[in-house]
Design an enzyme around this catalytic site. Structure first.
Site, PDB file in Angstrom:
ATOM      1  N   TRP A  85       0.848  -1.040  -0.257  1.00 27.46           N
ATOM      2  CA  TRP A  85      -0.014   0.182   0.404  1.00 27.46           C
ATOM      3  C   TRP A  85       0.763   1.456  -0.352  1.00 27.46           C
ATOM      4  O   TRP A  85       0.432   2.044  -0.735  1.00 27.46           O
ATOM      5  CB  TRP A  85      -0.571   0.285   1.184  1.00 27.46           C
ATOM      6  CG  TRP A  85      -1.922   1.313   1.534  1.00 27.46           C
ATOM      7  CD1 TRP A  85      -3.241   1.378   0.741  1.00 27.46           C
ATOM      8  CD2 TRP A  85      -1.506   2.337   2.229  1.00 27.46           C
ATOM      9  NE1 TRP A  85      -3.724   2.534   1.092  1.00 27.46           N
ATOM     10  CE2 TRP A  85      -2.614   3.112   2.283  1.00 27.46           C
ATOM     11  CE3 TRP A  85      -0.064   2.408   2.831  1.00 27.46           C
ATOM     12  CZ2 TRP A  85      -2.611   4.293   2.428  1.00 27.46           C
ATOM     13  CZ3 TRP A  85      -0.278   4.286   3.884  1.00 27.46           C
ATOM     14  CH2 TRP A  85      -1.547   4.945   3.881  1.00 27.46           C
ATOM     15  N   HIS A  86       1.821   1.348   0.836  1.00 32.92           N
ATOM     16  CA  HIS A  86       2.821   2.612   0.650  1.00 32.92           C
ATOM     17  C   HIS A  86       3.756   2.598  -0.229  1.00 32.92           C
ATOM     18  O   HIS A  86       3.578   3.779  -0.982  1.00 32.92           O
ATOM     19  CB  HIS A  86       4.038   1.936   2.430  1.00 32.92           C
ATOM     20  CG  HIS A  86       3.140   2.005   3.483  1.00 32.92           C
ATOM     21  ND1 HIS A  86       3.398   1.725   4.110  1.00 32.92           N
ATOM     22  CD2 HIS A  86       3.806   3.851   3.910  1.00 32.92           C
ATOM     23  CE1 HIS A  86       2.941   2.318   5.529  1.00 32.92           C
ATOM     24  NE2 HIS A  86       3.167   3.913   5.588  1.00 32.92           N
ATOM     25  N   ASP A  87       3.838   1.361  -1.698  1.00 29.31           N
ATOM     26  CA  ASP A  87       4.660   1.429  -2.812  1.00 29.31           C
ATOM     27  C   ASP A  87       4.845   0.051  -2.642  1.00 29.31           C
ATOM     28  O   ASP A  87       5.054  -0.726  -2.435  1.00 29.31           O
ATOM     29  CB  ASP A  87       5.904   2.587  -2.795  1.00 29.31           C
ATOM     30  CG  ASP A  87       6.258   3.578  -4.121  1.00 29.31           C
ATOM     31  OD1 ASP A  87       5.406   2.617  -5.163  1.00 29.31           O
ATOM     32  OD2 ASP A  87       6.827   3.657  -3.652  1.00 29.31           O
TER      33      ASP A  87
END
Length: 620
Positions: free
Chosen positions: A505-507
């Site tokens: 989700w962050h990257d």
């Protein structure tokens, strides 16, 4: 009221978020009534107070700790400051990354892209923070509420929701166009598809379809670079004839490139869309679970006051069937104050607060919260004027040029800058929501230097996201249970799935995936220690000392994991560790640093005991 009293109020936990000082299962009006009844407060100590230990602040042990603090804390700031001075021989390597500052003639390090974007746009966001609530007042004046005093509380809430959601829907569409330009169509297309999945598919398929669609959207947004129209046109347009100009682009491609130029204030919409993904999932699953309550009203069944629900009830009690409309859905997912970075509010909670303003929103507390935000902003500016750690890391440093103390304290300061650059937008956007009548959860409970438990750290860091993960992933997967080895292995698998999603989700980067798995790995020693060293075998003092030793290891592991995920990466961490441990001077520094961390953790323990004595149990 003196200055110390003012600062006490500004930094009081109740100012930060009433959720920290009051039970989420108790309506806030009842809390106010209890506060006014001094006899009730005095004669009814809560469970937290009964667990608290006597104060240690005025004991010889803590006087020794104060001495260590007086020596260690200035040293921790002094080392990064000296390395950041123009007189340092390595300064010319990163000087070009610094900008003109405003404090004591020093330059400022705004080389971090995230903070630089936030800082440069802060005046515009501050103006929007004031204009948005004003625009709502104008809307309410143009479309006033009818006379609702004679209506029931339920009808009053429905009428207020109609007024608020209509404004939020209209403002969301305008906000999207201004922010993303032509890409607003892409955002609305994703929203529409997700809404159709929730409302048209057979109910049993909704959870799986929701997760597949939204996770695939995360990957597709990243891999397709936000679906640039020029790129799409190049894929569907046949190549030019061999006799044409080799450098000329087909008309459709030129048109796509022209449209891409109207990208709004933030053309890279896909970078900001991760937070919207969370709201899309929240809406779909809240809608899916709402069918469990169809045919009966939980509010009427429990005889609750809909205008005075506790936060737990606002989240758990589903919105009415008619309130899962496309208008309310867009108003929620593109709610301007929380659109860019959160904090995250569930759909049920958002609708409940839109119907009835939360009693926790009080003008005096909001003003103190705004002052606290300004003080955090000032702290960040001071740090960036005197510590140029981010510019150093961007200039391809030779780590062997730095001593063990310099490497360790630069890394430590880097984590504080990461914490501050995340804290500032979250505080600003929450302040905006408070001014607009919505009370989202506070994302940061503790300073990054006030954490010693890996599990508790994740409860206190990005708290609204943590609560979202618990509601929509952790609990549906069965939660955790470490009462036996078999259940422990299942719990570890649950944590791995949760943190794999967190990392993606962050990257979509390998180092963030490694970071997520490291977090789970570093949770295990704390869990295992709970089995091997049960509290009942030791005296209170013995267990406190033993816990502190384990917590020192926790702190070192958390620092390492976050450096990998958000700062220097795995190779950079390996180089830093090697430089610290490659000779005896570095090892001696590490031992000394661990002793200082031990002292700091003892103070952290006592801070939490002080909170327990006040009846506050944050469990983090």
């Amino acid at each position: 009221m003196g200055l110390p009293s003012v600062f006490r109020n500004i930094y009081d936990l109740d100012t930060l978020d009433t959720r920290f000082t009051n039970s989420t299962s108790v309506p806030y009006k009842a809390v106010i009534e209890a506060r006014n009844d001094s006899a009730q407060i005095k004669d009814t100590p809560n469970k937290a107070q009964s667990r608290a230990q006597p104060s240690k602040w005025n004991t010889p042990e803590f006087y020794f700790y104060y001495l260590i603090f007086i020596l260690a804390v200035p040293y921790m700031f002094w080392i990064p400051y000296t390395v950041s001075n123009p007189s340092d021989p390595r300064y010319p390597k990163y000087e070009h990354l610094l900008s003109d500052g405003w404090i004591l003639g020093r330059k400022i390090d705004v080389s971090d892209a995230q903070y630089s974007f936030f800082r440069s746009n802060l005046p515009y966001m501050g103006l929007l923070l004031l204009l948005h609530p004003f625009a709502r007042k104008v809307w309410n004046a143009v479309f006033p509420l009818p006379d609702i005093q004679r209506k029931s509380v339920v009808e009053q809430g429905r009428t207020r929701l109609q007024q608020r959601a209509s404004f939020d829907y209209a403002f969301a569409l305008l906000f999207l166009v201004v922010l993303h330009g032509v890409s607003a169509i892409k955002v609305l297309t994703i929203l529409y598809v997700n809404y159709q999945l929730a409302t048209t598919l057979p109910r049993k398929h909704v959870p799986a379809a929701t997760w597949v669609f939204n996770v695939c959207t995360l990957f597709a947004n990243e891999l397709c670079n936000g679906y640039r129209l020029k790129d799409i046109a190049m894929r569907i347009t046949p190549p030019l004839s061999p006799h044409g100009d080799a450098h000329a682009l087909p008309p459709l491609v030129q048109w796509g490139a022209w449209l891409d130029g109207f990208g709004g204030l933030s053309p890279r919409w896909e970078v900001l869309f991760n937070f919207t993904i969370l709201r899309l999932i929240s809406f779909n699953l809240d809608y899916h679970w709402s069918f469990n309550a169809r045919g009966s009203s939980p509010v009427e069944k429990k005889q609750l006051d809909p205008a005075n629900l506790s936060e737990r009830d606002r989240i758990a009690i589903p919105a009415e069937a008619a309130e899962f409309s496309f208008r309310n859905y867009v108003a929620y997912t593109i709610y301007a104050p929380l659109y860019l970075a959160g904090p995250i509010v569930t759909f049920n909670d958002f609708i409940a607060q839109s119907k009835h303003r939360s009693p926790t929103i009080e003008t005096s507390r909001t003003i103190l919260y705004a002052i606290r935000f300004l003080l955090v902003l000032l702290a960040m500016e001071v740090v960036l004027h005197f510590d140029y750690v981010n510019a150093m890391s961007l200039a391809s440093p030779v780590w062997s040029d730095y001593t063990a103390a310099q490497l360790a304290l630069l890394s430590y300061m880097n984590l504080h800058i990461i914490w501050l650059k995340l804290l500032l937008p979250w505080r600003l956007f929450r302040l905006w929501a408070l001014l607009d009548g919505i009370d989202p959860p506070e994302n940061m409970i503790r300073c990054v230097s006030n954490n010693f438990s890996t599990k508790s750290f994740w409860k206190a860091w990005h708290r609204s996201y943590n609560r979202w993960l618990i509601r929509y992933i952790y609990v549906p997967l069965g939660g955790s249970d470490f009462s036996s080895w078999r259940r422990s292995l299942r719990s570890v698998a649950t944590f791995l799935l949760v943190f794999t999603f967190v990392a993606l989700w962050h990257d979509i980067r390998l180092r963030l995936l490694i970071w997520g798995w490291l977090i789970v790995l570093f949770m295990m020693p704390e869990v295992i220690a709970g089995f091997v060293f049960p509290a009942h075998r030791y005296t209170v003092t013995q267990y406190r000392m033993l816990s502190c030793v384990g917590a020192v290891g926790n702190v070192l592991m958390m620092i390492s994991a976050n450096l990998v995920g958000f700062a220097v990466g795995l190779d950079g961490l390996q180089a830093i560790i090697y430089q610290i441990l490659h000779d005896w001077s570095g090892v001696l520094f590490l031992i000394t640093a661990c002793a200082a961390v031990f002292v700091g953790i003892q103070v952290m323990f006592e801070i939490r005991e002080s909170e327990l004595r006040r009846g506050i149990s944050l469990k983090c």
